[in-house]
Design a protein around this motif. Sequence first.
Motif, PDB file in Angstrom:
ATOM      1  N   ARG A 225       5.743  -8.555 -17.347  1.00 26.92           N
ATOM      2  CA  ARG A 225       4.530  -7.746 -17.232  1.00 26.92           C
ATOM      3  C   ARG A 225       3.255  -8.573 -17.103  1.00 26.92           C
ATOM      4  N   GLU A 226       3.011  -9.490 -18.024  1.00 23.26           N
ATOM      5  CA  GLU A 226       1.748 -10.239 -17.998  1.00 23.26           C
ATOM      6  C   GLU A 226       1.601 -11.046 -16.719  1.00 23.26           C
ATOM      7  N   GLN A 227       2.682 -11.651 -16.297  1.00 19.89           N
ATOM      8  CA  GLN A 227       2.635 -12.440 -15.060  1.00 19.89           C
ATOM      9  C   GLN A 227       2.443 -11.529 -13.853  1.00 19.89           C
ATOM     10  N   ALA A 228       3.072 -10.346 -13.904  1.00 21.32           N
ATOM     11  CA  ALA A 228       2.944  -9.396 -12.804  1.00 21.32           C
ATOM     12  C   ALA A 228       1.493  -8.956 -12.634  1.00 21.32           C
ATOM     13  N   PHE A 229       0.785  -8.697 -13.742  1.00 27.64           N
ATOM     14  CA  PHE A 229      -0.621  -8.302 -13.661  1.00 27.64           C
ATOM     15  C   PHE A 229      -1.485  -9.446 -13.139  1.00 27.64           C
ATOM     16  N   ALA A 230      -1.237 -10.649 -13.620  1.00 27.29           N
ATOM     17  CA  ALA A 230      -2.014 -11.801 -13.158  1.00 27.29           C
ATOM     18  C   ALA A 230      -1.795 -12.034 -11.664  1.00 27.29           C
ATOM     19  N   GLU A 231      -0.553 -11.905 -11.245  1.00 28.53           N
ATOM     20  CA  GLU A 231      -0.223 -12.104  -9.835  1.00 28.53           C
ATOM     21  C   GLU A 231      -0.807 -10.989  -8.974  1.00 28.53           C
ATOM     22  N   ALA A 232      -0.821  -9.772  -9.513  1.00 26.08           N
ATOM     23  CA  ALA A 232      -1.423  -8.646  -8.788  1.00 26.08           C
ATOM     24  C   ALA A 232      -2.916  -8.894  -8.564  1.00 26.08           C
ATOM     25  N   GLU A 233      -3.611  -9.366  -9.587  1.00 28.69           N
ATOM     26  CA  GLU A 233      -5.036  -9.684  -9.450  1.00 28.69           C
ATOM     27  C   GLU A 233      -5.254 -10.746  -8.373  1.00 28.69           C
ATOM     28  N   ARG A 234      -4.420 -11.778  -8.403  1.00 28.39           N
ATOM     29  CA  ARG A 234      -4.562 -12.869  -7.436  1.00 28.39           C
ATOM     30  C   ARG A 234      -4.325 -12.369  -6.007  1.00 28.39           C
ATOM     31  N   ARG A 235      -3.271 -11.579  -5.835  1.00 24.73           N
ATOM     32  CA  ARG A 235      -2.939 -11.102  -4.488  1.00 24.73           C
ATOM     33  C   ARG A 235      -3.979 -10.104  -3.979  1.00 24.73           C
ATOM     34  N   TRP A 236      -4.496  -9.275  -4.878  1.00 24.24           N
ATOM     35  CA  TRP A 236      -5.530  -8.330  -4.453  1.00 24.24           C
ATOM     36  C   TRP A 236      -6.783  -9.075  -4.009  1.00 24.24           C
ATOM     37  N   SER A 237      -7.165 -10.114  -4.733  1.00 28.44           N
ATOM     38  CA  SER A 237      -8.376 -10.860  -4.381  1.00 28.44           C
ATOM     39  C   SER A 237      -8.232 -11.580  -3.045  1.00 28.44           C
ATOM     40  N   ARG A 238      -6.993 -11.827  -2.630  1.00 26.54           N
ATOM     41  CA  ARG A 238      -6.753 -12.566  -1.384  1.00 26.54           C
ATOM     42  C   ARG A 238      -6.280 -11.660  -0.242  1.00 26.54           C
ATOM     43  N   ARG A 239      -6.351 -10.342  -0.429  1.00 23.47           N
ATOM     44  CA  ARG A 239      -5.785  -9.406   0.554  1.00 23.47           C
ATOM     45  C   ARG A 239      -6.387  -9.560   1.949  1.00 23.47           C
ATOM     46  N   LEU A 240      -7.708  -9.707   2.038  1.00 28.86           N
ATOM     47  CA  LEU A 240      -8.356  -9.814   3.337  1.00 28.86           C
ATOM     48  C   LEU A 240      -8.137 -11.193   3.944  1.00 28.86           C
ATOM     49  N   GLN A 241      -8.092 -12.188   3.086  1.00 26.96           N
ATOM     50  CA  GLN A 241      -7.815 -13.549   3.535  1.00 26.96           C
ATOM     51  C   GLN A 241      -6.407 -13.625   4.113  1.00 26.96           C
TER      52      GLN A 241
ATOM     53  N   VAL B 280      -4.819   0.416  -8.507  1.00 27.36           N
ATOM     54  CA  VAL B 280      -4.234  -0.480  -7.504  1.00 27.36           C
ATOM     55  C   VAL B 280      -3.575  -1.691  -8.172  1.00 27.36           C
ATOM     56  N   ILE B 281      -4.289  -2.335  -9.079  1.00 27.09           N
ATOM     57  CA  ILE B 281      -3.751  -3.532  -9.731  1.00 27.09           C
ATOM     58  C   ILE B 281      -2.502  -3.192 -10.531  1.00 27.09           C
ATOM     59  N   ALA B 282      -2.533  -2.084 -11.280  1.00 32.24           N
ATOM     60  CA  ALA B 282      -1.385  -1.707 -12.096  1.00 32.24           C
ATOM     61  C   ALA B 282      -0.186  -1.329 -11.227  1.00 32.24           C
ATOM     62  N   THR B 283      -0.442  -0.684 -10.094  1.00 30.73           N
ATOM     63  CA  THR B 283       0.652  -0.311  -9.198  1.00 30.73           C
ATOM     64  C   THR B 283       1.259  -1.542  -8.540  1.00 30.73           C
ATOM     65  N   MET B 284       0.418  -2.499  -8.178  1.00 28.89           N
ATOM     66  CA  MET B 284       0.931  -3.766  -7.654  1.00 28.89           C
ATOM     67  C   MET B 284       1.767  -4.486  -8.717  1.00 28.89           C
ATOM     68  N   ALA B 285       1.277  -4.457  -9.956  1.00 29.93           N
ATOM     69  CA  ALA B 285       2.016  -5.099 -11.046  1.00 29.93           C
ATOM     70  C   ALA B 285       3.367  -4.425 -11.258  1.00 29.93           C
ATOM     71  N   LEU B 286       3.402  -3.100 -11.136  1.00 35.25           N
ATOM     72  CA  LEU B 286       4.665  -2.371 -11.249  1.00 35.25           C
ATOM     73  C   LEU B 286       5.667  -2.862 -10.206  1.00 35.25           C
TER      74      LEU B 286
END
Length: 327
Positions: free
Chosen positions: A309-325, A294-300
């Motif tokens: 790439r590095e920013q995309a992965f960091a941003e993917a982690e942040r957005r995934w952690s806030r998905r329900l919020q 999921v995280i890698a696909t979001m980063a893609l």
Amino acid sequence: MNLITPAEHPFAQFVRILGKGKRGARSLTREEAREAMGLLLDGKAEDTQLGAFLMLLRHKEESAEELAGFTEAVRARLATPAIDVDLDWPSYAGKKRHLPWYLLAAKALAASGVRIFLHGGGAHTAGRLYCEQLLQPLGIPLCRDWSAVDAALQQHRLAYSHLGDWMPTLQRMIDLRNTLGLRSPIHSLARVLNPLGARCGLQSIFHPGYQAVHREASQLLGDHAIVIKGEGGEIEVNPDAVCHLYGTQDGQAWDEEWPALSAQRHVKPESLQPEQLLAFWRGEREEAYARLAVIATMALALRGLGLPREQAFAEAERRWSRRLQSN
């Protein structure tokens, strides 16, 4: 007795170009491909010609020029309104080894504000799990016309549409899969279409060698696209393997190689249980493979929208952690 020689059917020339033996056959030019697909879409070819055409193309393997010409013919016949879309996300393969975790990546991105247009061709091959079968439990709107797509994107930033609702002739060609015994090049074509002119088109092509062809087709069309060999043929980064990105933007091709995210390959599940998708989405279940995919696909997807790439992965982690919020 009628001695008048019957006139050749207008479509016959295109079957002849592809099927004239090892020495005589050749690929269609972009202009020929555009004309041939136009005749097919306008119902001006016989069924026997359609079957021969599709299987000759399948045997030869479609070229970038052919894919570009076919796409131009389709786009010329699409009466689409101006709808703001960030990502075009075709889903035509279905999953058989792993659950479609890419759908959760799309949901999380949409929850964070990315406008995504999903489209597919239905369940055409036995033993696979398709996007359409999971829309209702995952809360992804099924839209039967362009106005519904626009409304869903405005409200949910995520919309799914069936190819048969906006290009039924192409859907009919896909549905010939069980009649002809093979997938036709229409499965490949559907991934290039980007019918709403999204800022970036994501494409997954499973068979080696085709990724560069698809990138070239998008390049010819002037589209911004990223092509990968996704897990099972869907736009889902396989965390157990190296992922090569074939990109094109502003007419320039670029390549990027992402290393595998796991040192060891994960064991595939014995069976696919769709209810696990919602459990993972809600945080009720943890699964190492799913999280990496999921995280890698979001980063893609975020890479397609311009993040390195590095920013995309960091941003993917942040957005995934806030998905329900976000929801």
